[in-house]
Each structure stands twice: as C-alpha cells, then as structure tokens.
Enzyme design. Structure first.
Site, PDB file in Angstrom:
ATOM      1  N   HIS A 170       2.378  -2.562   8.420  1.00  0.00           N
ATOM      2  CA  HIS A 170       2.472  -1.537   7.379  1.00  0.00           C
ATOM      3  C   HIS A 170       1.476  -0.438   7.727  1.00  0.00           C
ATOM      4  O   HIS A 170       0.316  -0.732   8.022  1.00  0.00           O
ATOM      5  CB  HIS A 170       2.147  -2.144   6.015  1.00  0.00           C
ATOM      6  CG  HIS A 170       2.564  -1.278   4.863  1.00  0.00           C
ATOM      7  ND1 HIS A 170       1.949  -0.077   4.595  1.00  0.00           N
ATOM      8  CD2 HIS A 170       3.537  -1.416   3.944  1.00  0.00           C
ATOM      9  CE1 HIS A 170       2.537   0.472   3.536  1.00  0.00           C
ATOM     10  NE2 HIS A 170       3.502  -0.320   3.130  1.00  0.00           N
ATOM     11  N   ARG A 187       2.957   7.682  -0.529  1.00  0.00           N
ATOM     12  CA  ARG A 187       3.564   8.756   0.255  1.00  0.00           C
ATOM     13  C   ARG A 187       4.890   9.207  -0.356  1.00  0.00           C
ATOM     14  O   ARG A 187       5.244  10.370  -0.287  1.00  0.00           O
ATOM     15  CB  ARG A 187       3.744   8.308   1.706  1.00  0.00           C
ATOM     16  CG  ARG A 187       2.436   8.318   2.492  1.00  0.00           C
ATOM     17  CD  ARG A 187       2.562   7.678   3.860  1.00  0.00           C
ATOM     18  NE  ARG A 187       2.705   6.225   3.760  1.00  0.00           N
ATOM     19  CZ  ARG A 187       3.529   5.503   4.498  1.00  0.00           C
ATOM     20  NH1 ARG A 187       4.286   6.100   5.400  1.00  0.00           N
ATOM     21  NH2 ARG A 187       3.601   4.201   4.334  1.00  0.00           N
TER      22      ARG A 187
END
Lengths: 230, 564
Positions: B326, B346
């Site tokens: 990740h 994000r």
C-alpha cells in the site's frame, strides 16, 4: 529493538519487566516474552480485540484503553483481557421495528441506565456512550446510530456498566435498524439492478471478455477519466 | 508532534499548497497519469517484487517449478504441525454440512448464505469471529451503482489495474454482482454514506476511472464486518462458531475429496476433528509474513494458513508471485509504523509531495505504480523526509482536503484517521502525514473459478486467500467487494454440493505424502506451518534485562513504583 533505548518498568501479571519507553502495551507484552493468543487483533485501533484495563502508581482508578494504542507508563500494572462476555439478542432484522419497541423486547436492560456516565468515561473512542443510550430510551434511533457510529465494540463500556447492559450490541441494533429502515434508498441503485436483471450489459460483457490482451489494453487506454473531486 | 527539522519541510509543503490547490480546482488530474509503458518501467525499476531475490522457485507440490514470492515458497516448504500417526480420525467431534475456515468477512458472509440454503455450518477461527483484516479496511467498496458508471467500466478498471492477468470470469462475477451486494448490505442495515436524496456517495480510488467507492465514513470495514458478525450470531441454530480454534490441516477421504479439517484449540492444545461435506477456506492473506522485512497494515492473524493447508491437500495456487504494497503506510511516529493511511485521503483530494513540497506523481495511480513512485522519490531522487529512526517517507498533504472541500471535510470523512494521529498530537487537518509503502495485500492465492471452487473436490475458497480475481494487483475497494461476492458464491455452491456429497473413510495421507516429498526434494528445514500466530518475542533481550535490573527497587506491585 535498539540497545540505547530507554527502558521503563511495568508489571505484567505481577512480574516486574523493563520495556522500551514509548511502546504500546501490546509491544511491551511481546517484548517481555508473551506470544498473545487472545486479546489481540488489528494493532491499529480498529477491531476492539485488545481492550484492557490497568492501574498506575499512586492512583486508585482502574483505567481502560486499547492495548495497541496505549503507550506504557512507568509502574503500569498490566494484564491482558481475552474477551468480554456480553448479552447479544438474536433477532430477524426484517421483522423488527425501527423504534423503541425493538429495544423493549430485545434489550430491556437498556432502560436500567442510571446515567452515571461510566461508559462514556472509559470509551477509548471517545464516544458519548451514555448519550446514545439515552437516545435509544427516547426512541431516537437516528441519533443513537450517529453517536455510536465510531464504536469498535471493544466491550469496555459493558465491563464497567453498573446497569449491566452490553451497550455495544445495543448500539449495533440501533445502527442496523437505522441503516435498513430510516435512510432513503438510492433510485439509481434500483435502476442499475433492473438493468442487470434485464441483461443490459450482457452482450458488451461477453464481447469484452473475449478480447485479446492487445484488444483489452486498447480499450483500457481509451477509457475516459473523470476526476472531479467535488 | 513533528520534530523541528520536519517542520522546516512542512513549511515548504505549505508554501507550494496554494498553487497545488489551484491546479486541483481545474478538475483535471493534478499530474498527468502514467502511460502503460511508463508504468511498466517504474515497476521494473522500483517495485519490491522486481528485486533479484524477491522470488524463488518452489520445489514441491502442484505448483512445483514456478517462481513465487520467496517467503511464500518458504512457507509452503514447511513441515506440518502434526504427525498423522498421532491423530485419531475415527473420533469425529463435529459432523457438519459446510465447514468454513476463517471468521473474517468472507467466512461470515459465506456462513450467512450457507445458512439460507438450509445447511448446518461450523466456522473455525483462530481468534474471535470478526478479528480480521476485513475489520480494518477504511476506504470503501467498489460498486458501479451510479449513472455515470457501469459494470463494464468497473471490469476494465479492475483488469487494467491487475495488468490484464485477472481471470475474466471472476472479474465479470465481481463487477456484475457488486450492485446487488450494495443492496444486500444495506438491507442488513449497513449505513452507507448517502446524499440527502438517498443517492450513494461515491469516491475515486487508485486506478478507477469513475468515482465508484461506496463508504461508511472511514470505518467502512468495521461497519460491514460488525454487521455481518451480528447477522451470523443471529442464527445460532444453524451456525456454530468455534473461536480460538484454527484449522491446521485439511482432512481427505478415500475418494480423494476434501472431507473436513483438523482443528487445534490454542488454549487447551487439543485437536478437534471436523467432518464436513464441503469446506470453504476464508483465511485471508499473508501480511504478517513481513515479506522483505516490510512493515504491514495487516491484522495479527494474517499468516496465510489457508494457503498451506490447501496446497498440502493438492490445490493449485495462482499469482503468488505478486505482493501488494500500500503506498501510504504511516512511518512516523514510530509507534504507528505500518498503520494504514486510507487511500480515501487521496480520493478526497489529498496529494503526495516530496520534502520540497513538490507533486511528483498522479495521486491515484494503481497501488503498485503509486508505491513505486514513492520508493523512487525516497531512493534514487533522494527527496524523501527521513525520520529519527532512519526511515524515509514522503508527505501526504491532507490539509489541502479542507481547503478544496471546505473546513470539517476531514473530520467528517476521516474520523478514524483524525483519531489515530490525534493520539500522537498530530492534527491532520493542519499538518500532512509522513508515509511510505507498507505490505498490504496478497494479490494471488488458491485458484478458484466463478463458483468459488478450487482445483480439488469439495474445497472452496473466497476472499484474500483466493487467487485469480485481482490478477497481479488489486485495486482499492475491490477486496471488500471480493469477500462479499465470492463468500456468497462459494456458500451457494458449497451448500448445494453438500446435499449430494457422500464421504468415505477419513485420512491424512496427503500430509504424509507432503512430508515424503519434502524429504525427497532434499529440503531440510525446521519451519512449521500453518503459522497461526506470529511470534515477536525476544527472550534474549528479556533475560538480559532480568539480570540487569533490581526487582526490589520501587517496591513491586504491592507498593507502587516510584521513580528513583
């Protein structure tokens, strides 16, 4: 572990052990030679499996917290708790009413609340537990669902409650009733389900599944992006 | 709080922020997304999977000769925890229709749907039901539920993200079932984020070309898992949950079918024999193997037990050469090393920037590409920020979210993140987070088809333990969807099959044969698997301390310790 770490003493089930300053309780237990078989989970504060209680020197209070999120302090007295035995009603969500009647039937003990606020004080998620219990008693399911949303069901409230209710299971019923009955459904979702049932995408899906790798790469590259964040 | 030298770098982040806000407001990508060729290049040069020693040949079993992730090859080349001769299979402790190994999201969903088919179910789990990675997912679940999107686009995104290696029939099942799953979960009472008019809120994720991520604030995993767990517990007459009792080997019968499993009670150290007409493995992934020494976002129990058991019984594995890192694992403060910082940060407009506050990559590339770009920034380009512990990372600029979408957006959408950092006195609506790629997901696993069937009779698998659906890289939001879609599918088919299965005599010959194969291949090892629980103990250190400190100082637990 680095050798120049500062070590502090804690008591683990009676034994005095030196552990690195800044460790979480879980890290300290492992450092001290315990392989945890219970009372441990995600180690990120999301699962509630490592709820624990401890005492500090010179303080008569029993303090609660998540062992993976609580940093050790000198003189801390620790013992990991495996799990909370708690009352959980069984029910059919399709047949319950989104109002106080479900709680009267499934969790009548909720009405024993004496508003002492012990639950709120011990909650490691800083949830207003007593407030949502009171919302349930008033029949305000939406309020209870919202206030209890961040609950990770660690069980600390339940262990401390003088009225002996399992707040976290009761709140889960409130949220499930709210989610199922008290929020608007999306029309778009039902249109999409109908489209799928009618086979609207079947032909294109069949085509796309049969594409060669090159053909698929081409389709992938040609797809348009939509990144409006608002 | 951040040390002074980091604050210097944060000042540079703040300085570039107004300009970056301007770019984001145009509504186009803030950095041009990479072309397929660029993606390939950056993966080759910087992704941990492409390092020389990242993979090695597996020497035994159905996938013999294939190159797998080194740690996985080692795990599979291990001894059993038992000697078959010591086990009495004639004494069956539980006789059920469907055995489910693993009590996470996939296992729970499977149990609920098996119960609906009128069969008796036993769930075996090493900790408690719900103690699983499913609980930890924050970001969301993909489902093409809104008009600007559809299952075909979802299909394209998923298969492109997986480098076109995904099994098409699995991706089709995933994307076509997704809206139904969204509806089913809502009917169970899952509180999806919604607009006033009931429309499901959708957010962008890495590698998605539409906003497709359904969420429940940033407790999506918790909300779904706790609801499924509650529903499992609503059916005690049909579903028996055996906690703290993991499976350690599958049991076969003399017709070469899987016929249940041998369980092990971790406290009493007893063996428990379960005979089952069909078995579903939902044991999740392998984060706790700490591949290449990476920190992990994964649950304590993520030790890939299902892979080992299935492989010994002869099931084929697929795509276990590819690991998902990740992009955004926390690397500061040290206490939360490896903590998952949700991709939703994000998705909401948060931007990765280097120590000078410069944007260097499109924020929502597929995870492997994004992670590689972060690694490049910290290594070759030397534009990372180094922590006091010597780790380099990049800033994830979160305060920009409130600037773009209004004050309070962060608190409302990311309460778990806010709480996490608040514990260490960092306000993420004012300061960025320091992140670096962390071991997150097992892309491949036990090969399945669209029914959840493995390559051996009566054995099914679903969720992270399975392989094929995500190709060599999973997109955000497709794992919650995966365990729901395939947990349900595996249950439907396993329950149906259970109605016709006739079991023969139980045995553990496959374990004997595996040991024989290990020996014949010249593999000498002390490794034992399944691992069940990771071991972070260090007896040497603690023994040394015992010698050094004075146990009488401070008075022990009856008198309170005082600083001398």
């Amino acid at each position: 572990m680095e050798s120049d770490q500062k070590l502090i003493p804690v008591y683990i089930m009676g034994e005095k052990v030196m552990v690195p300053e800044g460790s979480t309780i879980i890290d300290a237990l492992e450092y001290a030679g315990f392989q945890l078989k219970k009372g441990i989970g995600c180690r990120e504060g999301f699962c509630g499996a490592c709820a624990t209680v401890y005492r500090l020197p010179g303080d008569f209070k029993l303090i609660g917290g998540l062992a993976c999120q609580t940093v050790v302090e000198p003189g801390m007295y620790l013992a990991q708790i495996p799990c909370t035995p708690a009352q959980k009603a069984t029910y059919n969500i399709e047949k319950e009413n989104p109002d106080v009647s479900s709680f009267l039937k499934l969790y009548p003990e909720v009405f024993r609340c004496v508003s002492c606020n012990t639950c709120t004080k011990i909650c490691p998620q800083e949830i207003e537990v007593m407030d949502y219990v009171n919302a349930i008693i008033r029949g305000d399911i939406a309020e209870a669902a919202d206030l209890s949303f961040d609950c990770i069901m660690c069980g600390l409230c339940t262990m401390r409650c003088p009225a002996e209710m399992a707040q976290y299971n009761i709140a889960l019923l409130a949220r499930r009733l709210f989610g199922r009955y008290l929020t608007k459904r999306s029309d778009y979702l039902y249109e999409r389900l109908k489209d799928i049932a009618d086979g609207k995408f079947d032909k294109e899906m069949k085509n796309i599944k049969q594409l060669s790798r090159e053909g698929l790469e081409k389709r992938y590259k040609e797809r348009d992006l939509d990144f409006d964040i608002t | 709080m951040y040390p002074e030298y980091m604050m210097e770098s944060i000042k540079m982040v703040e300085k570039t922020r107004p300009k970056r806000v301007e770019i984001a407001k145009i509504g186009k990508p803030v950095v041009e997304p990479m072309k397929l060729k660029e993606r390939e290049e950056i993966l080759n040069r910087f992704h941990p999977d492409y390092k020389a020693d990242a993979r090695r040949v597996l020497r035994i079993g159905p996938n013999k000769g294939e190159k797998l992730t080194t740690k996985v090859s080692e795990l599979l080349e291990s001894h059993s925890r038992i000697s078959p001769d010591d086990i009495d299979l004639s004494n069956v402790d539980y006789d059920v229709d469907v055995l489910i190994i693993g009590g996470g999201g996939g296992g729970s969903m499977a149990a609920i749907w098996a119960q609906k088919q009128g069969v008796k179910v036993l769930i075996s789990t090493k900790l408690r039901i719900g103690d699983a990675n499913s609980m930890m997912s924050q970001g969301g679940m993909q489902a093409a539920v809104n008009p600007h999107d559809n299952p075909i686009i979802h299909y394209l995104d998923a298969i492109g993200g997986g480098h076109f290696d995904n099994k098409p029939e699995l991706v089709e099942t995933l994307t076509m079932d997704a809206p139904m799953i969204a509806k089913y979960l809502e009917e169970l009472g899952v509180m999806w984020d919604k607009e006033e008019d009931g429309v499901l809120v959708t957010k962008a994720g890495g590698g998605t070309s539409r906003r497709r991520m359904l969420s429940c604030r940033d407790y999506t995993g918790v909300e779904i898992m706790r609801t499924l767990r509650d529903e499992v517990k609503n059916h005690p007459e049909d579903i028996y949950v055996l906690e703290y009792t993991p499976a350690i080997e599958l049991i076969m019968d003399n017709k070469d079918q899987v016929a249940g499993a041998l369980l092990y009670q971790t406290e009493t150290e007893e063996y428990v024999v379960v005979r089952a007409k069909t078995t579903i493995i939902t044991t999740g992934g392998y984060g706790r193997l700490h591949i290449q020494g990476f920190a992990t976002t994964n649950h304590y129990g993520a030790t890939a037990d299902g892979l080992v058991m299935a492989y010994r019984a002869g099931a084929k594995l697929l795509y276990l050469d590819s690991v998902q890192y990740h992009p955004t694992g926390a690397i500061f403060p040290e206490q939360i090393l490896g903590f998952l910082v949700t991709e939703k940060v994000r998705g909401l407009g948060g931007q990765p920037v280097n120590k000078f506050g410069e944007l260097f990559v499109f924020p929502l590339e597929p995870r492997d590409v994004e992670a590689s770009a972060f690694i490049r920034e910290c290594t070759e380009r030397e534009k990372g920020i180094t922590t006091p512990a010597g780790r380099a990372g990049i800033w994830l600029d979160s305060p920009i979210i409130d600037i773009l979408s209004g004050p309070g957006t962060i608190q409302k959408n990311l309460p778990a993140m806010v709480r996490q950092y608040h514990r260490f006195e960092i306000d993420i609506s004012k300061y960025p987070m320091l992140v670096f790629p962390t071991l997150h997901y097992q892309n491949g696993g036990i090969e399945i088809n669209e029914k959840g069937e493995t390559t051996i009779p009566n054995l099914y698998a679903a969720g992270e333990t399975s392989g094929g659906l995500h190709g060599r890289n999973r997109l955000m939001g497709n794992s919650i969807l995966d365990y729901n879609v395939f947990g349900r599918r595996a249950a439907l088919h396993a329950s149906e099959k259970a109605k016709t299965v006739k079991l023969g005599k139980l045995h553990l010959d496959h374990v004997r044969n595996y040991e024989k194969e290990l020996k014949e291949s010249g593999i000498e090892t002390k490794r034992i698997a399944p691992i069940l629980l990771p071991d972070y103990r260090n007896f040497e250190v603690i023994r040394k301390h015992r010698k050094e400190f004075d146990p009488f100082l401070g008075g022990g637990i009856t008198g309170w310790y005082e600083e001398e």
